[in-house]
Scaffold this motif. Structure first.
Motif, PDB file in Angstrom:
ATOM      1  N   GLU A 102      -3.832 -48.016   5.949  1.00 32.14           N
ATOM      2  CA  GLU A 102      -4.283 -48.807   7.088  1.00 32.14           C
ATOM      3  C   GLU A 102      -3.152 -49.138   8.057  1.00 32.14           C
ATOM      4  O   GLU A 102      -3.358 -49.204   9.272  1.00 32.14           O
ATOM      5  CB  GLU A 102      -4.942 -50.106   6.596  1.00 32.14           C
ATOM      6  CG  GLU A 102      -6.308 -49.879   5.972  1.00 32.14           C
ATOM      7  CD  GLU A 102      -6.923 -51.183   5.479  1.00 32.14           C
ATOM      8  OE1 GLU A 102      -6.192 -52.207   5.473  1.00 32.14           O
ATOM      9  OE2 GLU A 102      -8.102 -51.174   5.106  1.00 32.14           O
ATOM     10  N   VAL A 103      -1.947 -49.375   7.532  1.00 32.73           N
ATOM     11  CA  VAL A 103      -0.831 -49.723   8.413  1.00 32.73           C
ATOM     12  C   VAL A 103      -0.207 -48.482   9.058  1.00 32.73           C
ATOM     13  O   VAL A 103       0.704 -48.620   9.884  1.00 32.73           O
ATOM     14  CB  VAL A 103       0.239 -50.523   7.652  1.00 32.73           C
ATOM     15  CG1 VAL A 103      -0.329 -51.844   7.168  1.00 32.73           C
ATOM     16  CG2 VAL A 103       0.824 -49.717   6.500  1.00 32.73           C
ATOM     17  N   GLY A 104      -0.677 -47.275   8.684  1.00 29.26           N
ATOM     18  CA  GLY A 104      -0.181 -46.068   9.360  1.00 29.26           C
ATOM     19  C   GLY A 104       0.520 -45.074   8.474  1.00 29.26           C
ATOM     20  O   GLY A 104       1.056 -44.077   8.984  1.00 29.26           O
ATOM     21  N   GLY A 105       0.560 -45.303   7.159  1.00 30.41           N
ATOM     22  CA  GLY A 105       1.183 -44.330   6.287  1.00 30.41           C
ATOM     23  C   GLY A 105       0.373 -43.039   6.213  1.00 30.41           C
ATOM     24  O   GLY A 105      -0.851 -43.044   6.299  1.00 30.41           O
ATOM     25  N   LEU A 106       1.076 -41.940   5.988  1.00 30.51           N
ATOM     26  CA  LEU A 106       0.394 -40.646   5.906  1.00 30.51           C
ATOM     27  C   LEU A 106       0.172 -40.204   4.470  1.00 30.51           C
ATOM     28  O   LEU A 106      -0.699 -39.373   4.218  1.00 30.51           O
ATOM     29  CB  LEU A 106       1.208 -39.558   6.647  1.00 30.51           C
ATOM     30  CG  LEU A 106       1.357 -39.717   8.164  1.00 30.51           C
ATOM     31  CD1 LEU A 106       2.171 -38.555   8.738  1.00 30.51           C
ATOM     32  CD2 LEU A 106      -0.016 -39.776   8.830  1.00 30.51           C
ATOM     33  N   ASP A 107       0.947 -40.771   3.524  1.00 32.22           N
ATOM     34  CA  ASP A 107       0.813 -40.336   2.129  1.00 32.22           C
ATOM     35  C   ASP A 107       1.311 -41.454   1.223  1.00 32.22           C
ATOM     36  O   ASP A 107       1.982 -42.395   1.678  1.00 32.22           O
ATOM     37  CB  ASP A 107       1.613 -39.052   1.887  1.00 32.22           C
ATOM     38  CG  ASP A 107       1.011 -38.207   0.771  1.00 32.22           C
ATOM     39  OD1 ASP A 107       0.225 -38.751  -0.011  1.00 32.22           O
ATOM     40  OD2 ASP A 107       1.338 -37.002   0.712  1.00 32.22           O
ATOM     41  N   TYR A 108       0.994 -41.311  -0.013  1.00 31.68           N
ATOM     42  CA  TYR A 108       1.343 -42.354  -0.995  1.00 31.68           C
ATOM     43  C   TYR A 108       1.796 -41.640  -2.263  1.00 31.68           C
ATOM     44  O   TYR A 108       1.031 -40.888  -2.879  1.00 31.68           O
ATOM     45  CB  TYR A 108       0.121 -43.229  -1.267  1.00 31.68           C
ATOM     46  CG  TYR A 108       0.431 -44.502  -2.008  1.00 31.68           C
ATOM     47  CD1 TYR A 108       0.620 -45.684  -1.314  1.00 31.68           C
ATOM     48  CD2 TYR A 108       0.537 -44.517  -3.402  1.00 31.68           C
ATOM     49  CE1 TYR A 108       0.890 -46.862  -1.988  1.00 31.68           C
ATOM     50  CE2 TYR A 108       0.813 -45.685  -4.083  1.00 31.68           C
ATOM     51  CZ  TYR A 108       0.987 -46.868  -3.367  1.00 31.68           C
ATOM     52  OH  TYR A 108       1.268 -48.024  -4.046  1.00 31.68           O
ATOM     53  N   ILE A 109       3.068 -41.882  -2.662  1.00 27.27           N
ATOM     54  CA  ILE A 109       3.647 -41.259  -3.864  1.00 27.27           C
ATOM     55  C   ILE A 109       3.911 -42.348  -4.882  1.00 27.27           C
ATOM     56  O   ILE A 109       4.554 -43.356  -4.582  1.00 27.27           O
ATOM     57  CB  ILE A 109       4.955 -40.523  -3.525  1.00 27.27           C
ATOM     58  CG1 ILE A 109       4.702 -39.479  -2.439  1.00 27.27           C
ATOM     59  CG2 ILE A 109       5.547 -39.869  -4.760  1.00 27.27           C
ATOM     60  CD1 ILE A 109       5.970 -38.812  -1.925  1.00 27.27           C
ATOM     61  N   THR A 110       3.419 -42.141  -6.095  1.00 23.67           N
ATOM     62  CA  THR A 110       3.531 -43.153  -7.157  1.00 23.67           C
ATOM     63  C   THR A 110       4.755 -42.879  -8.023  1.00 23.67           C
ATOM     64  O   THR A 110       5.030 -41.733  -8.403  1.00 23.67           O
ATOM     65  CB  THR A 110       2.276 -43.139  -8.025  1.00 23.67           C
ATOM     66  OG1 THR A 110       1.122 -43.316  -7.188  1.00 23.67           O
ATOM     67  CG2 THR A 110       2.311 -44.262  -9.046  1.00 23.67           C
ATOM     68  N   LYS A 111       5.518 -43.964  -8.292  1.00 18.62           N
ATOM     69  CA  LYS A 111       6.646 -43.901  -9.225  1.00 18.62           C
ATOM     70  C   LYS A 111       6.143 -44.056 -10.647  1.00 18.62           C
ATOM     71  O   LYS A 111       5.165 -44.805 -10.861  1.00 18.62           O
ATOM     72  CB  LYS A 111       7.652 -45.012  -8.922  1.00 18.62           C
ATOM     73  CG  LYS A 111       8.265 -44.962  -7.528  1.00 18.62           C
ATOM     74  CD  LYS A 111       9.203 -46.139  -7.335  1.00 18.62           C
ATOM     75  CE  LYS A 111       9.774 -46.216  -5.943  1.00 18.62           C
ATOM     76  NZ  LYS A 111      10.657 -47.376  -5.750  1.00 18.62           N
ATOM     77  N   PRO A 112       6.803 -43.448 -11.595  1.00 16.22           N
ATOM     78  CA  PRO A 112       7.860 -42.435 -11.459  1.00 16.22           C
ATOM     79  C   PRO A 112       7.272 -41.158 -10.856  1.00 16.22           C
ATOM     80  O   PRO A 112       6.148 -40.781 -11.180  1.00 16.22           O
ATOM     81  CB  PRO A 112       8.363 -42.235 -12.857  1.00 16.22           C
ATOM     82  CG  PRO A 112       7.204 -42.560 -13.737  1.00 16.22           C
ATOM     83  CD  PRO A 112       6.415 -43.630 -13.044  1.00 16.22           C
ATOM     84  N   PHE A 113       8.007 -40.553  -9.963  1.00 20.80           N
ATOM     85  CA  PHE A 113       7.473 -39.407  -9.209  1.00 20.80           C
ATOM     86  C   PHE A 113       8.011 -38.110  -9.781  1.00 20.80           C
ATOM     87  O   PHE A 113       9.063 -38.056 -10.413  1.00 20.80           O
ATOM     88  CB  PHE A 113       7.840 -39.508  -7.717  1.00 20.80           C
ATOM     89  CG  PHE A 113       9.256 -39.956  -7.492  1.00 20.80           C
ATOM     90  CD1 PHE A 113      10.324 -39.093  -7.688  1.00 20.80           C
ATOM     91  CD2 PHE A 113       9.534 -41.261  -7.092  1.00 20.80           C
ATOM     92  CE1 PHE A 113      11.613 -39.527  -7.477  1.00 20.80           C
ATOM     93  CE2 PHE A 113      10.825 -41.681  -6.888  1.00 20.80           C
ATOM     94  CZ  PHE A 113      11.888 -40.815  -7.072  1.00 20.80           C
ATOM     95  N   ASP A 114       7.242 -37.076  -9.507  1.00 20.65           N
ATOM     96  CA  ASP A 114       7.647 -35.728  -9.909  1.00 20.65           C
ATOM     97  C   ASP A 114       8.417 -35.094  -8.730  1.00 20.65           C
ATOM     98  O   ASP A 114       7.984 -35.160  -7.570  1.00 20.65           O
ATOM     99  CB  ASP A 114       6.403 -34.889 -10.233  1.00 20.65           C
ATOM    100  CG  ASP A 114       6.782 -33.496 -10.686  1.00 20.65           C
ATOM    101  OD1 ASP A 114       7.283 -33.333 -11.801  1.00 20.65           O
ATOM    102  OD2 ASP A 114       6.600 -32.557  -9.868  1.00 20.65           O
ATOM    103  N   VAL A 115       9.564 -34.504  -9.072  1.00 20.33           N
ATOM    104  CA  VAL A 115      10.429 -33.949  -8.035  1.00 20.33           C
ATOM    105  C   VAL A 115       9.699 -32.907  -7.207  1.00 20.33           C
ATOM    106  O   VAL A 115       9.732 -32.900  -5.977  1.00 20.33           O
ATOM    107  CB  VAL A 115      11.702 -33.345  -8.656  1.00 20.33           C
ATOM    108  CG1 VAL A 115      12.520 -32.604  -7.590  1.00 20.33           C
ATOM    109  CG2 VAL A 115      12.538 -34.429  -9.308  1.00 20.33           C
ATOM    110  N   ARG A 116       8.978 -32.005  -7.873  1.00 18.87           N
ATOM    111  CA  ARG A 116       8.295 -30.932  -7.144  1.00 18.87           C
ATOM    112  C   ARG A 116       7.195 -31.490  -6.242  1.00 18.87           C
ATOM    113  O   ARG A 116       6.955 -31.003  -5.144  1.00 18.87           O
ATOM    114  CB  ARG A 116       7.710 -29.928  -8.132  1.00 18.87           C
ATOM    115  CG  ARG A 116       8.792 -29.075  -8.818  1.00 18.87           C
ATOM    116  CD  ARG A 116       8.187 -28.160  -9.851  1.00 18.87           C
ATOM    117  NE  ARG A 116       7.528 -28.922 -10.895  1.00 18.87           N
ATOM    118  CZ  ARG A 116       6.864 -28.367 -11.932  1.00 18.87           C
ATOM    119  NH1 ARG A 116       6.772 -27.059 -12.016  1.00 18.87           N
ATOM    120  NH2 ARG A 116       6.292 -29.127 -12.859  1.00 18.87           N
ATOM    121  N   GLU A 117       6.542 -32.552  -6.731  1.00 19.29           N
ATOM    122  CA  GLU A 117       5.500 -33.167  -5.926  1.00 19.29           C
ATOM    123  C   GLU A 117       6.098 -33.787  -4.662  1.00 19.29           C
ATOM    124  O   GLU A 117       5.561 -33.630  -3.553  1.00 19.29           O
ATOM    125  CB  GLU A 117       4.770 -34.233  -6.743  1.00 19.29           C
ATOM    126  CG  GLU A 117       3.679 -34.944  -5.946  1.00 19.29           C
ATOM    127  CD  GLU A 117       3.074 -36.118  -6.709  1.00 19.29           C
ATOM    128  OE1 GLU A 117       2.189 -36.765  -6.124  1.00 19.29           O
ATOM    129  OE2 GLU A 117       3.511 -36.381  -7.841  1.00 19.29           O
TER     130      GLU A 117
END
Length: 454
Positions: A102-117
């Motif tokens: 809603e505030v304008g983000g284009l994507d959301y990545i959850t920690k712990p994250f995968d490097v390739r992702e």
């Protein structure tokens, strides 16, 4: 010299956890990205105002300003609102994800994250951003083209209106000019008809007056020579006067003959027969009457036959007249020095030519007058011509006769006092003509070189 590779893109990482900063930074740098780091929201906004990055990896939960507030500030500014923002958070709550978008983000990545992702999403959004910029640029170019075309169409319409006005005005002018031209054409045709009639009358007059003058002159000459033959040598004074009268009558008869010849040439009443003519013999005939003047002036007469005896296709009577006029001019306008006659062959597979050059060391003429030479009644120089006599017809007659025989004649001079060179060109005889000796006009030639001196 070491080559410096340009970074693939400029990425800003915003996270208050040093380990996350180091991990993401190392991962992206290894892929060739330029990485800048900020440990809180305020610092991130300062970095962005300095140089805008190509993409931002933004943590949500940070002291001072959280990621949502940072993103709201970025989207409010025209300078930063188009920067892709990817949220990186340990929260997996749907509400947090919805708020991030809603505030304008284009994507959301959850920690712990995968490097390739992470790398895949970063690369995808950078490509989307690049395509967006290209599309924006194309839209701007298209908009500019549309504006330019509209302006061009407006200018074209304005120009068309101006052209229509000019065409109407020009058409009216042309109609007026055409009417004037038609009137001028009528006047010009009448003038030409009148001029043609006057020229014909002039030619007829010249022809008739020449006949009328020649008849009494022949009577005068005949009677003078009868008296000269009967006059005793002891009456020297009367003899000298009669001899001068004889010379004057001969000169006057020559001028009358020239006028008659020019009139006939002008009226196209002169024909030329084509025969095989031996050049050397005709030159001898033309030189013979001039020998007394050559000896009196102590001139040197030189002959050079470079290619032996030459024969040409010409009318012998006309060619002898041409030689006589040119040689008479050479003797007349050469107070002292020499006259050189050179004959040579100019090979040409289609039309072989013979060239006869008559060169003197006489008074010459101004090269600027060259185009006028050969015109009837035009003289090289009034003062000199009056001094040497003549009516300015000899060269005009010679040119007309050469043209009638299919030849050319030209005169050149380096300037007054530098002599004159006359060059004649005539077709050489063919092999078939060489075998037909019955038509050949022969003359006794004096050899390859002859030399006459006082």
């Amino acid at each position: 010299m070491k080559t410096v590779l340009q970074p693939k893109a400029d990425i800003l990482i915003v996270d208050d956890t040093p380990d996350n900063l180091r991990l993401l930074s190392a991962m992206l740098q290894n892929q060739g990205y330029k990485v800048r780091k900020a440990m809180n929201g305020l610092r991130a906004l300062q970095v962005v105002q300095t140089v805008a990055p190509d993409l931002i990896l933004l943590d949500i939960f940070m002291p001072d300003l959280d990621g949502y507030e940072v993103c709201r500030h970025l989207k409010e500014s025209p300078a930063t609102r188009d920067i892709p923002v990817l949220f990186v958070s340990a929260s997996d709550e749907s509400l947090d994800k919805v708020l991030a978008f809603e505030v304008g983000g284009l994507d959301y990545i959850t920690k712990p994250f995968d490097v390739r992702e992470v790398l895949a999403r970063v690369e995808t959004h950078l490509k989307l951003r690049q395509l967006q910029l290209q599309l924006q640029l194309q839209n701007e170019q298209l908009s500019q083209e549309v504006r330019d075309r509209v302006a061009a169409e407006d200018a074209l319409q304005c120009l068309n209106r101006e052209l229509e006005d000019r065409v109407r005005s020009r058409t009216a002018e042309l109609e007026t000019a055409n009417a004037q031209l038609r009137a001028l054409e009528v006047d010009l045709r009448a003038s030409l008809d009148k001029e043609q009639e006057l020229n014909q009358q002039k030619d007829e007059f010249l022809k008739n007056i020449s006949h009328e003058l020649r008849t009494p002159l022949n009577g005068i000459l005949g009677n003078l020579r009868l008296v000269l033959d009967e006059l005793c040598d002891d009456r020297e004074e009367e003899l000298e006067m009669l001899q001068e009268a004889d010379v004057s009558a001969v000169r006057l008869l020559g001028m009358v003959n020239n006028i008659l010849d020019l009139a006939n040439l002008t009226m196209k009443q002169v024909q030329a027969s084509e025969q095989v003519v031996e050049v050397g013999g005709l030159l001898d005939k033309a030189i013979a009457p001039l020998q007394p003047q050559i000896q009196q002036k102590q001139l040197h007469l030189l002959r050079h036959d470079r290619d032996g005896s030459l024969s040409v296709r010409a009318d012998p009577r006309h060619l002898e007249r041409v030689f006589s006029h040119l040689l008479d001019n050479a003797v007349k306008f050469t107070p002292q020095g020499s006259i050189t006659i050179t004959t040579s062959m100019k090979p040409n597979s289609d039309n072989p030519q013979a060239e006869i050059a008559i060169e003197d060391t006489g008074i010459g003429f101004d090269p600027q007058l060259q185009s006028q030479l050969g015109q009837a009644f035009v003289m090289m120089d009034g003062t000199r011509t009056r001094k040497h006599g003549g009516a300015g017809l000899g060269l005009a007659i010679a040119k007309e006769l050469m043209q009638l025989m299919g030849g050319t004649i030209s005169l050149v001079s380096a300037g007054p006092g530098c002599g004159t060179r006359a060059l004649l060109s005539l077709p050489l005889k063919t092999c078939e003509e060489a075998e037909n000796r019955e038509q050949t006009v022969t003359g006794e030639h004096q050899g390859r070189e002859s030399h006459s001196a006082p």
